[in-house]
Scaffold this motif. Sequence first.
Motif, PDB file in Angstrom:
ATOM      1  N   ASN A  79       1.255  -1.588  -0.025  1.00  0.00           N
ATOM      2  CA  ASN A  79      -0.138   0.274   0.097  1.00  0.00           C
ATOM      3  C   ASN A  79       1.009   0.804  -0.086  1.00  0.00           C
ATOM      4  OD1 ASN A  79      -1.455   2.029   0.419  1.00  0.00           O
ATOM      5  ND2 ASN A  79      -3.304   0.853   2.050  1.00  0.00           N
ATOM      6  N   ALA A  80       1.857   2.247  -1.314  1.00  0.00           N
ATOM      7  CA  ALA A  80       2.307   2.648  -1.246  1.00  0.00           C
ATOM      8  C   ALA A  80       1.657   4.219  -0.737  1.00  0.00           C
ATOM      9  CB  ALA A  80       3.249   2.641  -2.606  1.00  0.00           C
ATOM     10  N   TRP A  81       0.110   3.653  -0.888  1.00  0.00           N
ATOM     11  CA  TRP A  81      -0.666   5.944  -1.072  1.00  0.00           C
ATOM     12  C   TRP A  81      -0.062   5.347   0.557  1.00  0.00           C
ATOM     13  CZ3 TRP A  81      -5.460   6.149   2.126  1.00  0.00           C
ATOM     14  CH2 TRP A  81      -5.866   7.200   1.718  1.00  0.00           C
ATOM     15  N   ARG A  82      -0.977   4.554   1.266  1.00  0.00           N
ATOM     16  CA  ARG A  82      -0.527   4.518   2.723  1.00  0.00           C
ATOM     17  C   ARG A  82       1.164   5.321   3.190  1.00  0.00           C
ATOM     18  NH1 ARG A  82      -4.115   5.887   6.220  1.00  0.00           N
ATOM     19  NH2 ARG A  82      -5.396   4.566   5.097  1.00  0.00           N
ATOM     20  N   ALA A  83       1.901   4.460   2.800  1.00  0.00           N
ATOM     21  CA  ALA A  83       3.279   5.174   2.836  1.00  0.00           C
ATOM     22  C   ALA A  83       3.750   6.222   2.659  1.00  0.00           C
ATOM     23  CB  ALA A  83       4.219   4.119   2.013  1.00  0.00           C
ATOM     24  N   TRP A  84       3.416   6.233   1.418  1.00  0.00           N
ATOM     25  CA  TRP A  84       3.507   8.133   1.586  1.00  0.00           C
ATOM     26  C   TRP A  84       2.618   9.318   2.269  1.00  0.00           C
ATOM     27  CZ3 TRP A  84      -0.805  11.726  -0.833  1.00  0.00           C
ATOM     28  CH2 TRP A  84      -0.361  12.795  -1.349  1.00  0.00           C
ATOM     29  N   CYS A  85       1.444   8.743   3.052  1.00  0.00           N
ATOM     30  CA  CYS A  85       0.721   8.949   4.097  1.00  0.00           C
ATOM     31  C   CYS A  85       2.068   9.657   5.148  1.00  0.00           C
ATOM     32  CB  CYS A  85      -0.385   9.494   3.828  1.00  0.00           C
ATOM     33  SG  CYS A  85      -1.862   8.958   2.651  1.00  0.00           S
ATOM     34  N   GLU A  86       2.203   8.633   5.499  1.00  0.00           N
ATOM     35  CA  GLU A  86       3.041   8.195   6.603  1.00  0.00           C
ATOM     36  C   GLU A  86       4.357   9.285   6.648  1.00  0.00           C
ATOM     37  OE1 GLU A  86       1.634   4.104   7.750  1.00  0.00           O
ATOM     38  OE2 GLU A  86       3.212   4.239   6.843  1.00  0.00           O
ATOM     39  N   LEU A  87       4.878   9.272   5.000  1.00  0.00           N
ATOM     40  CA  LEU A  87       6.199   9.773   4.804  1.00  0.00           C
ATOM     41  C   LEU A  87       5.761  11.217   5.031  1.00  0.00           C
ATOM     42  CD1 LEU A  87       7.483   7.958   1.440  1.00  0.00           C
ATOM     43  CD2 LEU A  87       8.765   8.425   4.064  1.00  0.00           C
ATOM     44  N   GLY A  88       3.863  11.623   5.230  1.00  0.00           N
ATOM     45  CA  GLY A  88       4.036  13.409   4.977  1.00  0.00           C
ATOM     46  C   GLY A  88       3.448  13.825   3.798  1.00  0.00           C
ATOM     47  N   ARG A  89       3.348  13.247   3.232  1.00  0.00           N
ATOM     48  CA  ARG A  89       2.862  13.759   1.633  1.00  0.00           C
ATOM     49  C   ARG A  89       3.348  14.246   0.549  1.00  0.00           C
ATOM     50  NH1 ARG A  89      -1.733  12.634   5.152  1.00  0.00           N
ATOM     51  NH2 ARG A  89      -4.087  11.223   3.861  1.00  0.00           N
ATOM     52  N   PRO A  90       4.891  14.427   0.756  1.00  0.00           N
ATOM     53  CA  PRO A  90       6.129  15.009  -0.028  1.00  0.00           C
ATOM     54  C   PRO A  90       5.283  15.062  -1.852  1.00  0.00           C
ATOM     55  CG  PRO A  90       6.622  12.838   0.142  1.00  0.00           C
ATOM     56  CD  PRO A  90       5.350  12.687   0.976  1.00  0.00           C
ATOM     57  N   PRO A  91       4.495  16.126  -1.719  1.00  0.00           N
ATOM     58  CA  PRO A  91       3.951  16.058  -3.026  1.00  0.00           C
ATOM     59  C   PRO A  91       5.164  15.917  -4.528  1.00  0.00           C
ATOM     60  CG  PRO A  91       4.013  18.395  -1.953  1.00  0.00           C
ATOM     61  CD  PRO A  91       4.832  16.927  -1.430  1.00  0.00           C
ATOM     62  N   SER A  92       6.118  15.712  -4.333  1.00  0.00           N
ATOM     63  CA  SER A  92       7.646  15.930  -5.163  1.00  0.00           C
ATOM     64  C   SER A  92       8.299  14.541  -4.620  1.00  0.00           C
ATOM     65  CB  SER A  92       8.172  16.567  -6.100  1.00  0.00           C
ATOM     66  OG  SER A  92       8.552  17.033  -7.232  1.00  0.00           O
ATOM     67  N   PRO A  93       8.233  13.079  -4.120  1.00  0.00           N
ATOM     68  CA  PRO A  93       9.747  12.876  -3.369  1.00  0.00           C
ATOM     69  C   PRO A  93      10.783  13.080  -3.568  1.00  0.00           C
ATOM     70  CG  PRO A  93       7.222  11.328  -4.291  1.00  0.00           C
ATOM     71  CD  PRO A  93       6.852  13.187  -4.791  1.00  0.00           C
ATOM     72  N   THR A  94      11.607  12.734  -3.040  1.00  0.00           N
ATOM     73  CA  THR A  94      13.028  12.377  -3.535  1.00  0.00           C
ATOM     74  C   THR A  94      13.454  10.956  -3.879  1.00  0.00           C
ATOM     75  OG1 THR A  94      13.500  11.435  -1.111  1.00  0.00           O
ATOM     76  CG2 THR A  94      13.627  14.370  -1.564  1.00  0.00           C
ATOM     77  N   THR A  95      14.367  11.168  -4.296  1.00  0.00           N
ATOM     78  CA  THR A  95      15.096   9.515  -5.353  1.00  0.00           C
ATOM     79  C   THR A  95      14.431   8.976  -4.125  1.00  0.00           C
ATOM     80  OG1 THR A  95      15.744  10.239  -6.521  1.00  0.00           O
ATOM     81  CG2 THR A  95      16.639   8.797  -6.277  1.00  0.00           C
ATOM     82  N   GLY A  96      15.503   8.962  -2.977  1.00  0.00           N
ATOM     83  CA  GLY A  96      15.202   8.026  -1.747  1.00  0.00           C
ATOM     84  C   GLY A  96      13.302   7.681  -1.300  1.00  0.00           C
ATOM     85  N   GLN A  97      13.008   9.136  -0.917  1.00  0.00           N
ATOM     86  CA  GLN A  97      11.736   8.282  -1.044  1.00  0.00           C
ATOM     87  C   GLN A  97      11.057   7.946  -2.022  1.00  0.00           C
ATOM     88  OE1 GLN A  97      10.469  12.372  -0.492  1.00  0.00           O
ATOM     89  NE2 GLN A  97      10.100  12.162   1.748  1.00  0.00           N
ATOM     90  N   LEU A  98      10.798   7.572  -3.430  1.00  0.00           N
ATOM     91  CA  LEU A  98      10.378   7.541  -4.639  1.00  0.00           C
ATOM     92  C   LEU A  98      11.275   5.332  -4.044  1.00  0.00           C
ATOM     93  CD1 LEU A  98      10.486   9.254  -7.755  1.00  0.00           C
ATOM     94  CD2 LEU A  98       9.217   8.474  -6.936  1.00  0.00           C
ATOM     95  N   ASP A  99      12.285   5.543  -3.658  1.00  0.00           N
ATOM     96  CA  ASP A  99      12.196   4.571  -3.815  1.00  0.00           C
ATOM     97  C   ASP A  99      11.742   3.240  -2.320  1.00  0.00           C
ATOM     98  OD1 ASP A  99      14.327   4.207  -5.878  1.00  0.00           O
ATOM     99  OD2 ASP A  99      16.072   4.384  -3.966  1.00  0.00           O
ATOM    100  N   VAL A 100      12.195   4.366  -1.182  1.00  0.00           N
ATOM    101  CA  VAL A 100      10.405   3.993  -0.652  1.00  0.00           C
ATOM    102  C   VAL A 100       9.427   3.395  -0.420  1.00  0.00           C
ATOM    103  CG1 VAL A 100       9.143   4.137   2.508  1.00  0.00           C
ATOM    104  CG2 VAL A 100      12.020   4.959   1.692  1.00  0.00           C
ATOM    105  N   LEU A 101       9.480   3.704  -1.486  1.00  0.00           N
ATOM    106  CA  LEU A 101       7.106   3.918  -1.840  1.00  0.00           C
ATOM    107  C   LEU A 101       7.782   2.975  -2.932  1.00  0.00           C
ATOM    108  CD1 LEU A 101       6.739   8.002  -2.823  1.00  0.00           C
ATOM    109  CD2 LEU A 101       5.611   5.996  -0.969  1.00  0.00           C
ATOM    110  N   ARG A 102       8.261   2.664  -3.611  1.00  0.00           N
ATOM    111  CA  ARG A 102       7.798   1.768  -4.646  1.00  0.00           C
ATOM    112  C   ARG A 102       8.391  -0.183  -3.747  1.00  0.00           C
ATOM    113  NH1 ARG A 102      11.555   4.506  -8.009  1.00  0.00           N
ATOM    114  NH2 ARG A 102      10.419   5.391  -9.664  1.00  0.00           N
TER     115      ARG A 102
END
Length: 509
Positions: free
Chosen positions: A426-449
Amino acid sequence: MRISVAEQPSGRLTEAWRFAVGTGRFDLALRRDYQDSLALVQREIGFRHIRGHGLLSDGVGVHRPYSYRGQRHVRHAFGYVDQVIDAYLDLGIRPFVELGFMPSALASGEQTVFWWRGNVTPPRSHTEWADLVRATVGHLVDRYGLDEVRRWPIEVWNEPDLKDFWQDANPDAYHRLYEVTAHAVKEVDAELQVGGPALSPGADDGWLPRFADFVTDRAVPIDFVSRHAYTSGPAQHVPFGVHQTLAPAQRLLEQFASPRRQLAGTALGQLPVHITEFNSSYRPDNPIHDTAFHAAYLAPVLVEGGDLVDSFAYWTFSDMFEEVGIPTTLFHGGFGLLTHRQVKKPTYHLYAFMRRLGDQVLARGTDHLVTRDDTGRIAVLAWAPVDVTGRDPVDGHTVRLSLPVASATARTAFLLRSSVSEEAGNAWRAWCELGRPPSPTTGQLDVLREAAEPARRHTSLPVLAGRVELDLHLARHEVTLAEVTPVTDETPPWWDESRLFGHEPPATA
């Protein structure tokens, strides 16, 4: 209660669920992110056809009028068309051609739809429109071959019953457009497939019968019927998004069934029916599309839809989609199975799980489908029930099955289970928990994937009297794929797990 699954199949699982998928407007396919996303979808799901708006809109540049020696002429240019369709075919997917919208230089008016301004008025010259259709379809045949293009359904326009998509929603004007278009297509080759009318879910019950009467009375060619299906209520707008009520998923199946019900007894009653768009919300900015709820909500639709229609196309494969403008955040409630930058949503995994099912149907229920393939592998798709109001979510649900094992000698079976839920895949849930970054960093994209991948577990199950007992405990909004394979034990006779850490073998008498 445990369900005892029969050993003999009760039928075959159709591929109607992946016959087609939707896409953003045609020229978006020129972008790298789009092609990267489609390549991933094709590797892991493998749709057969792809449909989107805008083939004839100005952004593709097909219709190019010019003046020479005081005379008006039209040049038909296919450079962008070729690039897109070449890429599609390279990825193993064929066009489901939608003829629209109106080139501005051919349009009778200025009404447009969407942020990218697709013109939705009739042609000011039906003769020039017919020339455009013949030139376009003829070019496709010349470039890709007649046998190939005969496999591409050609649909005339999009939702002409709505004023947003067809000026005044005028049925007589659409009937004329359809007649001219269908004849133009058949003038290229009589065996090309042409159809419509691609009605919206809100079309009144008289629209399709009137269309059927028109094409029958005038002997207008038609090879298939198309319509769309959605289940959301009116949009409640917030900045850069909407919220909507949802009808139960059964409503989608009722919409799937409606063309055959309305056309029963007519000359069109036995034609193929294609649902060329379907989803829960009709909005590309509703966050329900991004959730685990959405996968569980649509699971029974994918399982049952093929019994009602020849195809039903999820709208859309990617969030690369700009009808209401360029998205402002990675997760924005887009239609896609994937976000931009290829982050998988839970509904993506529902489709990937469907790809893993066998074609022999052994059992079906309101919360499960059991299949087998030619190797004897049994695949079970199971899903937790949902509450469309969100007020009483179902926490905890169990599917208990007794499965036949297609092996006379196997004493164990291997279980591989993959799941998405509120907590897994559930990447959407992870994105919410990350603080909903509008344009995730490369590291955040790796986390979401990484967060987007299903939870996977495996175990060995005993085979007793030719059967395996399988209990699937489902969390809230969980969709799970359980694959059960009979094991041929090839362990060598000298293997002794008790010696894994160097212990001496036990003394023998």
